[in-house]
Enzyme design. Structure first.
Site, PDB file in Angstrom:
ATOM      1  N   LYS A   2       0.854  -1.045   0.016  1.00  0.00           N
ATOM      2  CA  LYS A   2       0.084   0.010  -0.175  1.00  0.00           C
ATOM      3  C   LYS A   2       0.876   1.293  -0.067  1.00  0.00           C
ATOM      4  CE  LYS A   2      -1.833   2.089   3.353  1.00  0.00           C
ATOM      5  NZ  LYS A   2      -2.498   3.381   3.846  1.00  0.00           N
ATOM      6  N   LYS A  28      -7.104   8.495  -1.433  1.00  0.00           N
ATOM      7  CA  LYS A  28      -8.489   8.784  -1.278  1.00  0.00           C
ATOM      8  C   LYS A  28      -8.820  10.075  -1.835  1.00  0.00           C
ATOM      9  CE  LYS A  28      -7.395   7.237   3.642  1.00  0.00           C
ATOM     10  NZ  LYS A  28      -5.943   6.827   3.311  1.00  0.00           N
ATOM     11  N   ARG A  71       3.423  -1.300  10.507  1.00  0.00           N
ATOM     12  CA  ARG A  71       4.483  -1.204  11.268  1.00  0.00           C
ATOM     13  C   ARG A  71       5.069  -2.589  11.774  1.00  0.00           C
ATOM     14  NH1 ARG A  71       2.117   3.709  14.420  1.00  0.00           N
ATOM     15  NH2 ARG A  71       0.363   2.814  13.388  1.00  0.00           N
ATOM     16  N   ASP A 105      -3.371   4.253  -2.154  1.00  0.00           N
ATOM     17  CA  ASP A 105      -4.288   4.821  -1.321  1.00  0.00           C
ATOM     18  C   ASP A 105      -4.390   6.398  -1.163  1.00  0.00           C
ATOM     19  OD1 ASP A 105      -5.918   5.314   1.240  1.00  0.00           O
ATOM     20  OD2 ASP A 105      -3.981   4.779   2.458  1.00  0.00           O
ATOM     21  N   ASP A 125     -13.384  14.917  -4.495  1.00  0.00           N
ATOM     22  CA  ASP A 125     -13.239  16.447  -5.278  1.00  0.00           C
ATOM     23  C   ASP A 125     -14.826  16.182  -6.041  1.00  0.00           C
ATOM     24  OD1 ASP A 125     -12.749  18.729  -6.881  1.00  0.00           O
ATOM     25  OD2 ASP A 125     -10.668  18.185  -6.037  1.00  0.00           O
ATOM     26  N   THR A 183     -11.202   6.099  10.579  1.00  0.00           N
ATOM     27  CA  THR A 183     -11.648   5.579  12.017  1.00  0.00           C
ATOM     28  C   THR A 183     -11.147   6.452  13.006  1.00  0.00           C
ATOM     29  OG1 THR A 183      -9.622   4.420  11.554  1.00  0.00           O
ATOM     30  CG2 THR A 183     -11.538   3.064  11.346  1.00  0.00           C
TER      31      THR A 183
HETATM   32  O1  C5P Z   1       1.428   0.656  10.724  1.00  0.00           O
HETATM   33  P1  C5P Z   1       0.111   0.092  10.707  1.00  0.00           P
HETATM   34  O2  C5P Z   1      -0.206  -1.259  10.575  1.00  0.00           O
HETATM   35  O3  C5P Z   1      -0.643   0.651  11.911  1.00  0.00           O
HETATM   36  O4  C5P Z   1      -0.306   0.786   9.265  1.00  0.00           O
HETATM   37  C1  C5P Z   1      -1.598   0.893   8.911  1.00  0.00           C
HETATM   38  C2  C5P Z   1      -1.981   1.767   7.669  1.00  0.00           C
HETATM   39  O5  C5P Z   1      -3.357   1.770   7.326  1.00  0.00           O
HETATM   40  C3  C5P Z   1      -1.300   3.099   7.480  1.00  0.00           C
HETATM   41  O6  C5P Z   1      -0.958   3.272   6.289  1.00  0.00           O
HETATM   42  C4  C5P Z   1      -2.511   4.022   7.943  1.00  0.00           C
HETATM   43  O7  C5P Z   1      -2.731   5.297   7.274  1.00  0.00           O
HETATM   44  C5  C5P Z   1      -3.621   3.157   7.286  1.00  0.00           C
HETATM   45  N1  C5P Z   1      -4.972   3.206   8.102  1.00  0.00           N
HETATM   46  C6  C5P Z   1      -5.163   2.781   9.502  1.00  0.00           C
HETATM   47  N2  C5P Z   1      -6.250   2.928  10.060  1.00  0.00           N
HETATM   48  C7  C5P Z   1      -7.388   3.388   9.434  1.00  0.00           C
HETATM   49  C8  C5P Z   1      -7.313   3.614   8.105  1.00  0.00           C
HETATM   50  C9  C5P Z   1      -5.929   3.460   7.458  1.00  0.00           C
HETATM   51  O8  C5P Z   1      -4.025   2.521  10.033  1.00  0.00           O
HETATM   52  N3  C5P Z   1      -8.353   3.550  10.132  1.00  0.00           N
END
Ligand code: C5P
Length: 236
Positions: free
Chosen positions: A34, A63, A212, A61, A66, A121
């Site tokens: 992503k 988003k 992460r 991603d 517009d 979220t």
């Molecule tokens: O590092 P982590 O697993 O938290 O990364 C999650 C990814 O998903 C990030 O790119 C974050 O922007 C995205 N994301 C999220 N929670 C959401 C929507 C998107 O963590 N509710």
């Protein structure tokens, strides 16, 4: 679908060199990558092309949100980068969603899947009230998901806590792409409510976005493989 194909690794980074090195090391181990605002703003379309060349499917991603014509053109331009999935904001409304779906459909069989973001979220009921949206987040999520489906989109990005309700409301073919999942051995980081990858897929998630726990691991390949094994063990 094989378990590894369900895992999209969030490359929240600004260095093209780091992204290429990590992409090469994960090639064949996960389902895709992503790339979001952070990477795109720093590395641009050419960065997306370079990472794509490694061979893993891309979830772009960005988003989009517009007026319909602008979003249609943005979807067409993004599709030229040949992502597997891209997304727009569901709250852009019916005409915008239809324009996004039609712009992708015009590309034929090679088109990307077009997903809607429902309610971020990071927003709670009180935040919706403050921007004039009455009711609860969960109702707004379902409303926007059904609107997106009716406009011809392929699925939504949703929180783990929303999987069951959306699977019930939108049916089996609608794709549910779920971030915020954490294996039991990884830090929860800034997520408040998490499910494990196995739980999320067992509930009906199609794809999991995980950053992460893999990108920050001392050995990303091992971390990715542990997650894939966990999804496979959940029978998904
Ligand atoms: O590092 P982590 O697993 O938290 O990364 C999650 C990814 O998903 C990030 O790119 C974050 O922007 C995205 N994301 C999220 N929670 C959401 C929507 C998107 O963590 N509710």
């Amino acid at each position: 679908m094989n378990a590894h194909e369900r895992i999209f690794v969030a490359f929240d980074m600004t260095s093209l060199g780091d992204a290429l090195e990590l992409a090469r090391s994960l090639s064949g181990l996960v389902g895709g990558i992503k790339l979001g605002h952070e990477f795109f703003t720093a590395c641009g379309p050419d960065g997306v092309r370079r990472v794509s060349e490694v061979g893993l499917p891309i979830f772009l991603d960005l988003k989009f949100h517009d007026i319909p014509t602008t979003v249609a053109h943005a979807v067409a331009a993004a599709s030229a980068l040949r992502p597997f999935m891209l997304n727009v904001h569901g709250s852009g409304g019916e005409a915008m969603l239809r324009a996004a779906a039609e712009a992708a459909a015009a590309l034929g069989d090679d088109r990307p899947l077009v997903l809607a973001v429902t309610v971020l979220t990071s927003l709670a009921d009180a935040d919706l009230a403050a921007i004039g949206v009455a009711g609860e987040v969960r109702d707004q999520v379902t409303r926007l998901a059904l609107l997106a489906k009716g406009c011809g989109l392929d699925g939504v990005v949703c929180a783990a806590s929303e999987i069951m309700a959306l699977r019930g409301a939108a049916g089996g073919v609608f794709k549910l792409v779920v971030p915020g999942v954490r294996p039991s051995w990884a830090a929860v980081d800034d997520h408040k409510r998490v499910l494990t990858p196995g739980e999320a897929v067992a509930l009906g998630a199609d794809y999991l976005v995980i950053g992460r726990p893999i990108t920050g691991a001392a050995r990303p390949q091992e971390a990715a493989q542990r997650i894939v094994d966990e999804v496979a063990a959940a029978g998904a």
